[in-house]
Scaffold this active site. Structure first.
Site, PDB file in Angstrom:
ATOM      1  N   GLU A   1       0.435  -0.890   0.238  1.00 28.73           N
ATOM      2  CA  GLU A   1       0.041   0.236  -0.046  1.00 28.73           C
ATOM      3  C   GLU A   1       0.769   0.988  -0.345  1.00 28.73           C
ATOM      4  OE1 GLU A   1      -2.851   0.147   3.548  1.00 28.73           O
ATOM      5  OE2 GLU A   1      -3.399   2.172   2.441  1.00 28.73           O
TER       6      GLU A   1
ATOM      7  N   ARG B   1       4.597 -13.014   9.661  1.00 28.70           N
ATOM      8  CA  ARG B   1       5.447 -11.675   9.361  1.00 28.70           C
ATOM      9  C   ARG B   1       6.744 -11.204   9.943  1.00 28.70           C
ATOM     10  NH1 ARG B   1       4.015  -6.561   9.832  1.00 28.70           N
ATOM     11  NH2 ARG B   1       1.342  -6.843   8.470  1.00 28.70           N
TER      12      ARG B   1
ATOM     13  N   LYS C   1       4.119   0.836  10.045  1.00 27.83           N
ATOM     14  CA  LYS C   1       4.205   2.195   8.880  1.00 27.83           C
ATOM     15  C   LYS C   1       3.779   3.429   9.995  1.00 27.83           C
ATOM     16  CE  LYS C   1       3.015   0.277   5.031  1.00 27.83           C
ATOM     17  NZ  LYS C   1       2.426   0.177   3.812  1.00 27.83           N
TER      18      LYS C   1
HETATM   19  P1  ATP Z   1       2.781  -1.850   8.072  1.00 30.30           P
HETATM   20  O1  ATP Z   1       1.609  -3.591   9.359  1.00 30.30           O
HETATM   21  O2  ATP Z   1       3.820  -2.110   8.204  1.00 30.30           O
HETATM   22  O3  ATP Z   1       2.526  -0.691   8.028  1.00 30.30           O
HETATM   23  P2  ATP Z   1       1.718  -3.827   6.094  1.00 30.30           P
HETATM   24  O4  ATP Z   1       1.318  -4.528   5.517  1.00 30.30           O
HETATM   25  O5  ATP Z   1      -0.515  -2.873   5.767  1.00 30.30           O
HETATM   26  O6  ATP Z   1       2.639  -2.957   7.023  1.00 30.30           O
HETATM   27  P3  ATP Z   1       1.758  -3.251   3.186  1.00 30.30           P
HETATM   28  O7  ATP Z   1       2.493  -2.042   2.329  1.00 30.30           O
HETATM   29  O8  ATP Z   1      -0.049  -3.610   3.085  1.00 30.30           O
HETATM   30  O9  ATP Z   1       2.191  -3.328   4.181  1.00 30.30           O
HETATM   31  O10 ATP Z   1       2.262  -5.087   2.987  1.00 30.30           O
HETATM   32  C1  ATP Z   1       2.816  -5.586   1.801  1.00 30.30           C
HETATM   33  C2  ATP Z   1       2.799  -6.337   2.095  1.00 30.30           C
HETATM   34  O11 ATP Z   1       4.331  -6.996   2.693  1.00 30.30           O
HETATM   35  C3  ATP Z   1       2.456  -7.214   1.740  1.00 30.30           C
HETATM   36  O12 ATP Z   1       1.951  -8.798   1.247  1.00 30.30           O
HETATM   37  C4  ATP Z   1       2.786  -7.480   3.481  1.00 30.30           C
HETATM   38  O13 ATP Z   1       2.029  -9.042   4.087  1.00 30.30           O
HETATM   39  C5  ATP Z   1       3.994  -8.221   3.465  1.00 30.30           C
HETATM   40  N1  ATP Z   1       4.211  -7.422   4.964  1.00 30.30           N
HETATM   41  C6  ATP Z   1       3.986  -6.344   5.437  1.00 30.30           C
HETATM   42  N2  ATP Z   1       5.121  -6.168   6.741  1.00 30.30           N
HETATM   43  C7  ATP Z   1       5.562  -7.043   6.622  1.00 30.30           C
HETATM   44  C8  ATP Z   1       6.660  -7.857   7.402  1.00 30.30           C
HETATM   45  N3  ATP Z   1       6.883  -7.029   8.734  1.00 30.30           N
HETATM   46  N4  ATP Z   1       7.179  -9.258   7.413  1.00 30.30           N
HETATM   47  C9  ATP Z   1       6.796  -9.890   6.147  1.00 30.30           C
HETATM   48  N5  ATP Z   1       6.351  -9.419   4.946  1.00 30.30           N
HETATM   49  C10 ATP Z   1       5.350  -7.995   5.160  1.00 30.30           C
HETATM   50 MG    MG Z   2      -1.535  -3.404   4.529  1.00 31.23          MG
END
Ligand code: ATP
Ligand code: MG
Length: 575
Positions: free
Chosen positions: A49, A274, A284
């Site tokens: 995102e 994760r 984020k």
């Molecule tokens: P955050 O929770 O840090 O805001 P998010 O999951 O909302 O992260 P996205 O931009 O939606 O962030 O994530 C893009 C991809 O990266 C998704 O497939 C998500 O599952 C993966 N991802 C995000 N954080 C992690 C992590 N800590 N370890 C592994 N994969 C991750």
């Molecule tokens: Mg997300």
């Protein structure tokens, strides 16, 4: 906190050779290919995102998705999950693309969930006509209340059974901008009694007049993540939709939507754990908070766990990929010790970084028996294991700088470095002996050391066989290159900097995470340091010329890591 030692498979790097064990996701992909599923295609995607910069957790997901595509001859799309216009921005889109490329990957296609807004809208009408979606006029509180809890079933909304024609007409009004923000929502008609709350008639669309960074003002209704995600995967004919564990409970909904639509394909969603790291916040939302409250200098502050921050700090793409390999992919949540990440960059830089001497906290040394106008050149290799990297000429003269820490007027028992009357070796050359100290009469601070050198020890050994206990680094005062050095430490002092015990995560910030040292003294070979070039400062650690602030004549270095390898100690590894 687990910091389990990587298995030989994890440590070996990818791609795994025949017969070696694969992680569970690669096993699935391999089996699907073998059985001819998906027409023997492998298609993954990385779906960020664009509401922040990528962090080291994303790097794990990138290495997994792009890595699988690469290893199995498939494709990997970069799909921006841009369904939430109020938090998204093109600055983030650009940084995400830059970071993925820097990590060493290239996407097959650059796509946006917003590209599918039209198709998603049509499919929503399809569900309404099929009696599988309805417009709900309840307010958000009522909807939440009717949803029930883990122990109580939900209650059907009074609008749940309204005729499809009525829902369709209202949905078109929502779309046409005839209703105020938040007036109604479109909900999927799934199962209000399901033990899985995600299936209790989840919201598909809400009305929100927000400018979108791609679609502008074309839409005033925006799809929810769950409604957009699987359908985007299907449109792109993704075969394996890999996501993190928190989406496990969303998988039944992912499948329900696809089962109820004339969608072109039905990808398989697979969840993995994760990445969590000690001493690190990864969401984020929290990273944004650090940036907005100016607790760091920006998204690429070298203390941030963002890819751009790690890069600026001096981490190599290779070291981040090696880290992703070593932690592997599992179905169980764990917390990885940040010392492993530091170990990975140390291992990489140890093998590749040229060596120079740098004195961070200079103390002047005058070699009283060395001629005033004389200079000689000592020579050392840039790298002990890489003769092809050549050698550097190191000027030696009467006045030098050594590290303040390497001298003690009154040395404690185990201190073997320089002290009055004591002899040490200078790296690359002579033995020197301290013959006196000069102090500032006002403060008592030592401002200069008086030393003598032994001309017979230029080779680094004494002809009479006498030994010294320690070799220290130094720089010729007259020839030294000045630099600013930013000595970074971990951003948090606590291994678990989460919001807890009534404290906010920011209360665990390390007040000493940055020490800026000006007027550090470097040997001349470092004067050519290009922005982002990485060096070992002998005895001190690995340092990277700052890619934003360093320029010839005004060098700025960031400390990436010290030489001390905590991971080796924790894991019992020998390096
Ligand atoms: P955050 O929770 O840090 O805001 P998010 O999951 O909302 O992260 P996205 O931009 O939606 O962030 O994530 C893009 C991809 O990266 C998704 O497939 C998500 O599952 C993966 N991802 C995000 N954080 C992690 C992590 N800590 N370890 C592994 N994969 C991750
Ligand atoms: Mg997300």
């Amino acid at each position: 906190m687990t910091s389990s030692k990587p298995t030989p498979e994890e440590a070996s790097g990818r791609p795994a050779a025949a017969g070696e064990s694969l992680d569970f996701i690669r096993e699935i992909v391999k089996a699907d290919l073998a059985s001819g599923k998906n027409g023997q295609r492998v298609a993954t995607r990385f779906p960020p995102e664009p509401n922040g910069y990528l962090h080291i957790g994303h790097a794990k997901s990138i290495c997994l998705n792009f890595g699988i595509a690469r290893e199995f001859g498939g494709t990997c799309n970069l799909r921006f999950d841009d369904t939430n216009p109020t938090k998204e921005d093109v600055e983030y889109v650009d940084s995400i693309k830059e970071d993925i490329r820097w990590l060493g990957f290239e996407w097959s296609k650059e796509l946006y969930a917003s590209d599918y807004f039209g198709q998603l809208y049509d499919w929503a009408e399809h569900l309404i006509r099929a009696g599988k979606a309805y417009v709900d006029e309840s307010d958000p509180d009522q909807i939440r209340e009717m949803r029930g809890t883990l122990t109580e079933p939900g209650k059907p909304s009074p609008y749940r059974d309204r005729p499809a024609e009525e829902s369709l007409a209202l949905f078109r009004k929502m779309r046409a901008g005839e209703l105020p923000d938040g007036a109604m929502v479109l909900r999927a008609r799934v199962d209000m009694t399901s033990p899985n709350l995600n299936l209790r008639d989840p919201i598909m669309y809400r009305i929100r007049r927000a400018h979108h960074h791609r679609t502008g003002d074309a839409w005033c209704i925006y799809p929810m993540y769950d409604w957009a995600h699987g359908q985007s995967d299907s449109i792109e004919q993704i075969t394996h939709s890999i996501c993190t564990l928190e989406f496990e409970n969303h998988r039944p909904l992912y499948d329900w939507f696809l089962d109820n639509l004339p969608a072109p394909s039905h990808p398989q969603q697979i969840e993995f754990a994760r990445l969590n790291l000690t001493y690190t916040v990864m969401s984020k939302r929290k990273l944004l908070r650090l940036v907005q409250d100016r607790l760091v200098s920006g998204w690429d502050d070298p203390r941030m766990p963002t890819i751009s921050g790690l890069r600026r700090r001096g981490f190599t793409a290779q070291s981040l990929r090696a880290f992703a390999d070593r932690i592997g992919v599992a179905k169980r949540e764990s917390i990885v010790d940040v010392a492993l990440l530091e170990h990975c960059v140390r291992e990489d830089l140890n093998a590749s970084a040229p060596r120079v001497m740098a004195v961070l906290r200079p103390l002047r040394v005058v070699i009283e028996n060395y001629p005033e106008d004389q200079t000689e050149e000592l020579e050392l290799p840039f790298h002990p294991d890489h003769p092809e990297m050549g050698t550097r000429k190191i000027p030696f003269s009467r006045e030098l700088f050594i590290e303040r820490d390497d001298f003690k007027e009154d040395p404690p028992k185990k201190f073997f470095r320089l002290a009055p009357g004591r002899e040490v070796r200078l790296r690359g050359g002579y033995f020197i002996k301290c013959t006196g100290v000069v102090k500032d009469p006002a403060t008592g601070e030592i401002t200069e050391l008086r030393c003598s050198y032994d001309p017979a020890t230029r080779s680094g050994a004494a002809p009479d066989g006498r030994k010294v206990k320690v070799t220290i680094h130094w720089v010729s005062a007259r020839h030294a290159v000045e630099a600013e050095v930013r000595v970074y430490d971990r951003l948090f002092t606590d291994p678990d900097p989460s919001d807890r015990d009534g404290k906010e995560f920011t209360s665990f910030l390390n007040p000493a995470s940055l020490e800026t040292l000006r007027a550090c003294k470097l040997e001349p070979a470092a004067s050519s340091a290009a922005p982002e070039s990485r060096w070992q400062f002998e005895r001190l650690g690995y340092f990277c010329a700052d890619r934003r602030d360093s320029r010839p004549g005004a060098l700025v270095f960031n400390r990436t890591v010290s030489l001390k390898d905590e991971w080796a100690r924790i894991s019992g590894a020998d390096n």
